[in-house]
Design a protein around this motif. Structure first.
Motif, PDB file in Angstrom:
ATOM      1  N   GLY A  10       0.802  -1.228   0.000  1.00  0.00           N
ATOM      2  CA  GLY A  10       0.000   0.000   0.000  1.00  0.00           C
ATOM      3  C   GLY A  10       0.829   1.269   0.000  1.00  0.00           C
ATOM      4  O   GLY A  10       2.047   1.247  -0.157  1.00  0.00           O
ATOM      5  N   SER A  11       0.133   2.393   0.209  1.00  0.00           N
ATOM      6  CA  SER A  11       0.748   3.717   0.097  1.00  0.00           C
ATOM      7  C   SER A  11       1.865   3.957   1.100  1.00  0.00           C
ATOM      8  O   SER A  11       2.732   4.798   0.875  1.00  0.00           O
ATOM      9  N   ASP A  70      -4.670   7.338  10.780  1.00  0.00           N
ATOM     10  CA  ASP A  70      -6.062   6.901  10.633  1.00  0.00           C
ATOM     11  C   ASP A  70      -6.213   5.410  10.949  1.00  0.00           C
ATOM     12  O   ASP A  70      -7.170   4.994  11.615  1.00  0.00           O
ATOM     13  N   SER A  90      -3.103  12.478   4.191  1.00  0.00           N
ATOM     14  CA  SER A  90      -4.438  12.393   3.595  1.00  0.00           C
ATOM     15  C   SER A  90      -5.445  12.975   4.565  1.00  0.00           C
ATOM     16  O   SER A  90      -5.119  13.213   5.726  1.00  0.00           O
TER      17      SER A  90
HETATM   18  N1  LIG Z   1      -3.902   8.013  -2.082  1.00  0.00           N
HETATM   19  C1  LIG Z   1      -3.358   8.107  -0.880  1.00  0.00           C
HETATM   20  N2  LIG Z   1      -2.544   9.126  -0.576  1.00  0.00           N
HETATM   21  C2  LIG Z   1      -1.970   9.248   0.649  1.00  0.00           C
HETATM   22  N3  LIG Z   1      -2.162   8.371   1.626  1.00  0.00           N
HETATM   23  C3  LIG Z   1      -2.961   7.341   1.378  1.00  0.00           C
HETATM   24  C4  LIG Z   1      -3.598   7.155   0.125  1.00  0.00           C
HETATM   25  N4  LIG Z   1      -4.329   6.020   0.165  1.00  0.00           N
HETATM   26  C5  LIG Z   1      -4.148   5.531   1.402  1.00  0.00           C
HETATM   27  N5  LIG Z   1      -3.348   6.323   2.123  1.00  0.00           N
HETATM   28  C6  LIG Z   1      -2.914   6.129   3.494  1.00  0.00           C
HETATM   29  O1  LIG Z   1      -2.328   4.840   3.548  1.00  0.00           O
HETATM   30  C7  LIG Z   1      -2.791   4.148   4.686  1.00  0.00           C
HETATM   31  C8  LIG Z   1      -3.589   2.958   4.229  1.00  0.00           C
HETATM   32  O2  LIG Z   1      -2.713   2.041   3.837  1.00  0.00           O
HETATM   33  P1  LIG Z   1      -3.233   0.714   3.133  1.00  0.00           P
HETATM   34  O3  LIG Z   1      -2.020   0.041   2.671  1.00  0.00           O
HETATM   35  O4  LIG Z   1      -4.205   0.028   3.986  1.00  0.00           O
HETATM   36  O5  LIG Z   1      -4.119   1.274   1.983  1.00  0.00           O
HETATM   37  P2  LIG Z   1      -3.743   1.710   0.548  1.00  0.00           P
HETATM   38  O6  LIG Z   1      -2.554   2.596   0.489  1.00  0.00           O
HETATM   39  O7  LIG Z   1      -5.015   2.261   0.083  1.00  0.00           O
HETATM   40  O8  LIG Z   1      -3.325   0.324  -0.137  1.00  0.00           O
HETATM   41  P3  LIG Z   1      -4.230  -0.858  -0.681  1.00  0.00           P
HETATM   42  O9  LIG Z   1      -4.026  -0.790  -2.129  1.00  0.00           O
HETATM   43  O10 LIG Z   1      -3.630  -2.068  -0.039  1.00  0.00           O
HETATM   44  O11 LIG Z   1      -5.621  -0.551  -0.241  1.00  0.00           O
HETATM   45  C9  LIG Z   1      -3.655   5.112   5.465  1.00  0.00           C
HETATM   46  O12 LIG Z   1      -2.883   5.717   6.469  1.00  0.00           O
HETATM   47  C10 LIG Z   1      -4.104   6.093   4.431  1.00  0.00           C
HETATM   48  O13 LIG Z   1      -4.367   7.391   4.972  1.00  0.00           O
END
Ligand SMILES: Nc1ncnc2c1ncn2[C@@H]1O[C@H](COP(=O)(O)OP(=O)(O)OP(=O)(O)O)[C@@H](O)[C@H]1O
Ligand SMILES: O=P(O)(O)OC[C@H]1O[C@H](OP(=O)(O)OP(=O)(O)O)[C@H](O)[C@@H]1O
Ligand SMILES: [Mg+2]
Length: 282
Positions: A10-11, A70, A90
């Motif tokens: 993820g991010s 979060d 975010s």
């Molecule tokens: N587009 C984004 N920009 C900045 N931060 C992000 C973004 N999307 C998710 N986050 C942050 O990343 C964290 C979530 O991580 P997580 O890996 O669960 O989700 P993801 O980045 O959406 O990846 P996935 O593709 O696995 O859903 C949270 O802290 C969230 O605020």
């Protein structure tokens, strides 16, 4: 050995690994590796799902973790932020089709889809709103089109995902988030290994936000120049071979570097240089 949880996907995952690498820690070579030992620094890294990290840390099995603020709050785990890291910024917001709602008060009786049920249920309860919450794993923007919910609550960064789904944010932001270092509530506060880890990351944050500035100026202008570049403690001032001139060296915030260079030039400073800082301990 210090045991640290790092996001595996993820991010958060890429920027977290990059920051740890800049701080001098060994990182995994392949994305499938779930745990590595960095013997030189006496640290063991566990690559875990970002959402699970607060739970591992609160259990006391791991000393510290990197996750999103979060995700920490959503988990309800007994862990707390000890250092904000400034990436993965975010906001967490309600959104819907235009005209669905103007604020939280309009959500009574509606269904809200989200991956962050903990944050949303508490926010609704704190505001005395009786609404249903549907948990979805991701891509929640599509839930409205497919009739699973009337409203969503989700992470918003650029707003592109919402726009693409024809949705608009409404009401006040529910929370702001960024990557954070967390530890168990009640853990020993000044454990030397933890403090050393935090100092290294703080060093990276400072190296990323400051540059080193050097310039020459006439002694008569020194007070004005120092006011523009006060540095962290105070600038280094050295005599130049040419009498009446000094060389000044100070750290300045990178975002302000160009303005400060202009202002220094205007008061007569010359040979104004900025250089990157690669690492530091304050
Ligand atoms: N587009 C984004 N920009 C900045 N931060 C992000 C973004 N999307 C998710 N986050 C942050 O990343 C964290 C979530 O991580 P997580 O890996 O669960 O989700 P993801 O980045 O959406 O990846 P996935 O593709 O696995 O859903 C949270 O802290 C969230 O605020
Ligand atoms: O405002 P934006 O810049 O568009 O970023 C926000 C989007 O990024 C994340 O989604 P991701 O791509 O991780 O998919 P997910 O919803 O399946 O988690 C988040 O859940 C939002 O959907
Ligand atoms: Mg996501």
């Amino acid at each position: 050995m210090l045991r640290i949880a790092v996001p595996n996907k993820g991010s958060l995952s890429g920027p977290a690994a990059e920051m740890l690498h800049e701080a001098g820690y060994q990182q995994r070579r392949e994305s499938k590796e779930l745990r590595i030992v960095d013997p030189e620094n006496e640290v063991e890294f566990f690559y875990l799902r970002p959402r699970d990290i607060a739970i591992y840390v609160s259990s006391g099995k791991l000393d510290i973790g990197i996750t999103g603020r979060d995700l920490l709050i959503d988990s309800g785990a007994s862990a707390e932020t000890i250092l904000p890291l400034g990436f993965a910024r975010s906001t967490f917001r309600f959104a819907g089709k235009p005209g669905t709602a103007a604020g939280i008060a309009d959500l009574a009786g509606k269904t809200v889809a989200t991956s962050y049920e903990g944050i949303v249920a508490k926010h609704l309860a704190d505001n005395g709103i009786d609404a249903s919450v549907v948990h979805l794993d991701g891509a929640v923007e599509t839930a409205i089109e497919l009739g699973v919910a009337e409203v969503i609550a989700d992470v918003v960064e650029t707003g592109t995902s919402l726009r693409n789904a024809g949705l608009e944010v409404f009401g006040d932001p529910i929370m702001k988030s960024e990557a954070v270092v967390i530890r168990r509530v009640g853990a020993e506060a000044d454990e030397p290994k933890v403090q050393q880890f935090l100092r290294r990351l703080q060093g990276v944050l400072v190296a990323r936000t400051y540059v080193m500035m050097d310039y020459d100026c006439r002694v008569e202008q020194l007070e004005k120049a120092v006011a523009l570049t006060p540095g962290l403690e105070s600038p280094t001032v050295s005599p130049l071979h040419n009498e009446g001139w000094v060389a000044v060296r100070a750290m300045v915030p990178s975002k302000e570097a160009q303005r400060i260079m202009d202002d220094l030039y205007d008061i007569g400073a010359r040979a104004i240089l900025t250089t990157a800082i690669h690492a530091c301990r304050l």
